[in-house]
Design a protein around this motif. Structure first.
Motif, short mmCIF file in Angstrom:
data_model
loop_
_atom_site.label_atom_id
_atom_site.label_comp_id
_atom_site.label_asym_id
_atom_site.label_seq_id
_atom_site.Cartn_x
_atom_site.Cartn_y
_atom_site.Cartn_z
N ILE A 51 0.85 -1.19 0.00
CA ILE A 51 0.00 0.00 0.00
C ILE A 51 0.88 1.23 0.00
O ILE A 51 1.82 1.35 0.80
CB ILE A 51 -0.95 0.02 1.21
N ASN A 52 0.60 2.16 -0.91
CA ASN A 52 1.32 3.43 -1.02
C ASN A 52 0.44 4.57 -0.53
O ASN A 52 -0.78 4.54 -0.69
CB ASN A 52 1.75 3.70 -2.46
N SER A 53 1.08 5.59 0.02
CA SER A 53 0.39 6.81 0.41
C SER A 53 0.49 7.82 -0.73
O SER A 53 1.54 7.95 -1.36
CB SER A 53 1.02 7.39 1.68
N LYS A 54 -0.59 8.52 -1.01
CA LYS A 54 -0.58 9.50 -2.10
C LYS A 54 0.45 10.59 -1.86
O LYS A 54 1.09 11.09 -2.79
CB LYS A 54 -1.97 10.12 -2.27
N THR A 55 0.64 10.97 -0.59
CA THR A 55 1.61 12.03 -0.25
C THR A 55 3.00 11.46 0.01
O THR A 55 3.96 12.22 0.17
CB THR A 55 1.15 12.79 1.00
N PRO A 62 -4.62 14.43 13.38
CA PRO A 62 -5.90 13.91 13.88
C PRO A 62 -7.08 14.46 13.07
O PRO A 62 -7.15 15.65 12.81
CB PRO A 62 -5.94 14.41 15.33
N GLY A 63 -7.97 13.57 12.66
CA GLY A 63 -9.16 13.97 11.92
C GLY A 63 -8.93 14.24 10.45
O GLY A 63 -9.88 14.52 9.72
N ALA A 64 -7.69 14.17 9.98
CA ALA A 64 -7.39 14.46 8.58
C ALA A 64 -7.69 13.23 7.71
O ALA A 64 -7.69 12.10 8.19
CB ALA A 64 -5.94 14.88 8.41
N LYS A 65 -7.93 13.48 6.44
CA LYS A 65 -8.20 12.40 5.48
C LYS A 65 -6.99 12.19 4.57
O LYS A 65 -6.41 13.15 4.08
CB LYS A 65 -9.44 12.72 4.64
N ALA A 66 -6.63 10.93 4.37
CA ALA A 66 -5.50 10.60 3.51
C ALA A 66 -5.95 9.60 2.45
O ALA A 66 -6.89 8.82 2.67
CB ALA A 66 -4.36 10.01 4.33
N GLU A 67 -5.27 9.62 1.31
CA GLU A 67 -5.59 8.69 0.22
C GLU A 67 -4.45 7.68 0.06
O GLU A 67 -3.28 8.05 0.09
CB GLU A 67 -5.81 9.43 -1.09
N THR A 98 -11.78 5.92 9.91
CA THR A 98 -12.88 5.61 8.99
C THR A 98 -12.36 5.40 7.58
O THR A 98 -11.81 6.32 6.96
CB THR A 98 -13.92 6.75 8.98
N LEU A 99 -12.53 4.19 7.07
CA LEU A 99 -12.18 3.88 5.68
C LEU A 99 -13.36 4.23 4.78
O LEU A 99 -14.52 4.03 5.15
CB LEU A 99 -11.86 2.39 5.54
N ASP A 100 -13.06 4.72 3.58
CA ASP A 100 -14.11 5.03 2.61
C ASP A 100 -13.64 4.65 1.21
O ASP A 100 -12.44 4.69 0.91
CB ASP A 100 -14.48 6.51 2.64
N VAL A 101 -14.60 4.30 0.38
CA VAL A 101 -14.28 3.91 -0.99
C VAL A 101 -14.16 5.15 -1.87
O VAL A 101 -14.66 6.23 -1.53
CB VAL A 101 -15.37 2.98 -1.57
N GLU A 128 -4.71 -2.38 -8.90
CA GLU A 128 -4.63 -1.32 -7.91
C GLU A 128 -6.02 -0.94 -7.41
O GLU A 128 -6.98 -0.89 -8.19
CB GLU A 128 -3.91 -0.09 -8.48
N PHE A 129 -6.10 -0.65 -6.10
CA PHE A 129 -7.35 -0.24 -5.46
C PHE A 129 -7.05 1.01 -4.62
O PHE A 129 -6.32 0.93 -3.63
CB PHE A 129 -7.88 -1.33 -4.54
N SER A 130 -7.60 2.17 -4.99
CA SER A 130 -7.41 3.39 -4.21
C SER A 130 -8.58 3.59 -3.25
O SER A 130 -9.73 3.23 -3.56
CB SER A 130 -7.26 4.61 -5.13
N PHE A 131 -8.29 4.20 -2.10
CA PHE A 131 -9.30 4.41 -1.06
C PHE A 131 -8.84 5.52 -0.14
O PHE A 131 -7.69 6.00 -0.25
CB PHE A 131 -9.53 3.12 -0.27
N THR A 132 -9.71 5.97 0.77
CA THR A 132 -9.33 7.01 1.72
C THR A 132 -9.50 6.50 3.15
O THR A 132 -10.24 5.55 3.41
CB THR A 132 -10.16 8.29 1.55
#
Length: 213
Positions: A51-55, A62-67, A98-101, A128-132
Motif C-alpha cells: 500500500i502506497n500513500s498519495k503524499t 488527527p481527523g485528517a483524510k488521507a488517500e 474511517t475507511l471510505d471507498v 490497484e485499489f485506491s481508497f481514503t
C-alpha cells in the motif's frame, strides 16, 4: 433416476461456484484469521500486497483524510481481490478511523473494512485499489492491514494464490507548530555580484530557523 442424477450434478456445480465468493469477504486481516485459507489453501509468496500513500507519508494529523493505493501483484494470475482495514494493533480486531471507498476503484465497505466488489482485472501483472482513510481524533499509532488474493478467474477457488501484507504503521500526530508560511521580508547581498566571499542578510516575519542554498 437419470433426471435426479442430473439435478444433483447441477446443484454441486452451482454450490462450488458460490463457494468462490467473487464479491469478497472481510475479517481476513489478522494472522490468526486464516486469511483466505478457508477456500484457497496456504498463503503464497507468489502474491505480493503493498500500500502506497498519495503524499508519500504515513504520518497524519488527527481527523485528517488521507488517500492510499493498494497494489496486488502476481506474475501469472489475471485478477485480484482484497480485504483492507486499519486496526489499533496488528493483533486486534478493533477498527480505527474511517475507511471510505473511491468511486470506480472496485471496492465496497462492509463492517468498517473494505473489500472488492468483484475480482479486478490485472494489468501488467498487478491490480490497484485506491481508497481514503480519515484518522481518529486521538493521537497514536495505528496499523494499515490488507490480505489479497490473486485469481485465475476460473469460477472456482482452485489455482488461486493469496497472501497477507506486512502491517504498515500510521502515526496520527498533531502539527509541530512550525510556521511553514514564514516569508522573507528583506534580502541583501554584499558584494553583488557575488565574489569569493559574500555576506547574505535577510529578515523573516517570525523568529525561526532558516536555510539557504
Amino acid at each position: 433416476m437419470l433426471r435426479f442424477s442430473v439435478l444433483c450434478i447441477s446443484f454441486i456445480l452451482t454450490f462450488g461456484i458460490m463457494q468462490a465468493d467473487p464479491g469478497g469477504k472481510t475479517g481476513r486481516l489478522l494472522s490468526n484469521s486464516g486469511g483466505c485459507g478457508g477456500c484457497h489453501g496456504n498463503a503464497s509468496s507468489n502474491t505480493s500486497v503493498s500500500i502506497n500513500s498519495k503524499t508519500g507519508s504515513f504520518t497524519i494529523q488527527p481527523g485528517a483524510k488521507a488517500e492510499f493505493t493498494a497494489i496486488v501483484a502476481h506474475a501469472s494470475k489475471t485478477g485480484a481481490g482484497i480485504n483492507i482495514g486499519v486496526k489499533s494493533s496488528p493483533s486486534s480486531n478493533t477498527n480505527s478511523g474511517t475507511l471510505d471507498v473511491i468511486a470506480g476503484q472496485g471496492l465496497k465497505k462492509s463492517s468498517s473494512e473494505l473489500t472488492h466488489t468483484s475480482p479486478k482485472t490485472m494489468a501488467s501483472g498487478k491490480a490497484e485499489f485506491s481508497f481514503t482513510w480519515t484518522a481518529p481524533s486521538q493521537e497514536g499509532v495505528y496499523y494499515l492491514m490488507a490480505t489479497a488474493n490473486a485469481v485465475n478467474r476460473n469460477g472456482g477457488d482452485s489455482g488461486d494464490e493469496w497472501n497477507f501484507m506486512t502491517p504498515i504503521q500510521i502515526t496520527v500526530a498533531a502539527s509541530t507548530g512550525v510556521h511553514e508560511a514564514n516569508q522573507i521580508s528583506s534580502l541583501s547581498v554584499f558584494p553583488n555580484p557575488v565574489q569569493e566571499y559574500s555576506i547574505f542578510q535577510f529578515e523573516v516575519d517570525l523568529p525561526s530557523e532558516a536555510s539557504y542554498s
